[in-house]
Design a protein around this motif. Structure first.
Motif: not given
Lengths: 108, 108
Positions: A64-70, A72-85
């Motif tokens: 839905a485009g609400v979050v984004d991922t990146e 980093h090493r072992y882990w997948t970080y999730y980030r909010l995309r405020p624009e989507a809201l």
DNA sequence: AATGCATATGAATCTAGATTGATAAAGATC
DNA sequence: GATCTTTATCAATCTAGATTCATATGCATT
């Protein structure tokens, strides 16, 4: 043609964003991501549910485009995309600001 | 204690309002009631579904405080209660205004 | 390259809630 | 009060989507 000035979006939920947010775990995820990026392991721990379930919900949020991922090493970080809201927030705000309609469409 | 300043409401959806709105027919009802009062017969016609179904959804909206009713002769008129949407609108707006979080909680 | 870790995916089940159909209730009209 | 109109309710079914379980995938580390 309707007399109302069109709000920011035509319909309250053109793209189903409401339905994406209207799930308890996803609500909590969005709130948790409000001020920091978190990886799946953090979310799993905070929410007290299985990793699989968290991933499923993250998938929905990402689609839905609400979050984004990146990654980093072992882990997948999730980030909010405020624009989507924003569109939904604006439409809801527009509705919330209306003064109670007194006009009444006649019947029969 | 979390570092974030608390937004208007503690959680994105304390009272389940999101779940109430996140249903296509109810969304449309809310939009239809945005600028005039309508009775069940109007809504039934506009939505193209059965009266029973409309009444069911109106019940959900009324229980959530999103709409209000008033009887006039044969008909029951429904009216939007914009105040009911305000907390959710504000919380959503607060989220939408955040700048993407750069902070990242460390792992492992 | 082999192994290990975190995360993703797919199929199967389970469940909340949407829809339907029949009928009741509440008030209006006569 | 009898009947009519509109709306509400109740029980039964249906369905989308949440949850679970097993396993695959992708990248890191050695």
């Amino acid at each position: 043609m309707p007399t109302s000035a069109a709000p920011t979006t035509r319909s309250l939920d053109d793209d189903g964003l409401l339905r994406v947010l209207a799930e308890p775990l996803r609500e909590r995820i969005v709130d948790l991501l409000a001020d920091e990026e978190l990886c799946v392991c953090h979310l799993t721990e905070e929410l007290g549910v299985t990793q699989t379930l968290v991933s499923h919900h993250l998938r929905v949020l990402r689609d839905a485009g609400v979050v984004d991922t990146e990654r980093h090493r072992y882990w997948t970080y999730y980030r909010l995309r405020p624009e989507a809201l924003r569109p939904l927030a604006e439409h809801l705000t527009a509705l919330a600001r209306r003064r109670p309609a007194r006009r009444r469409r006649p019947c029969g």
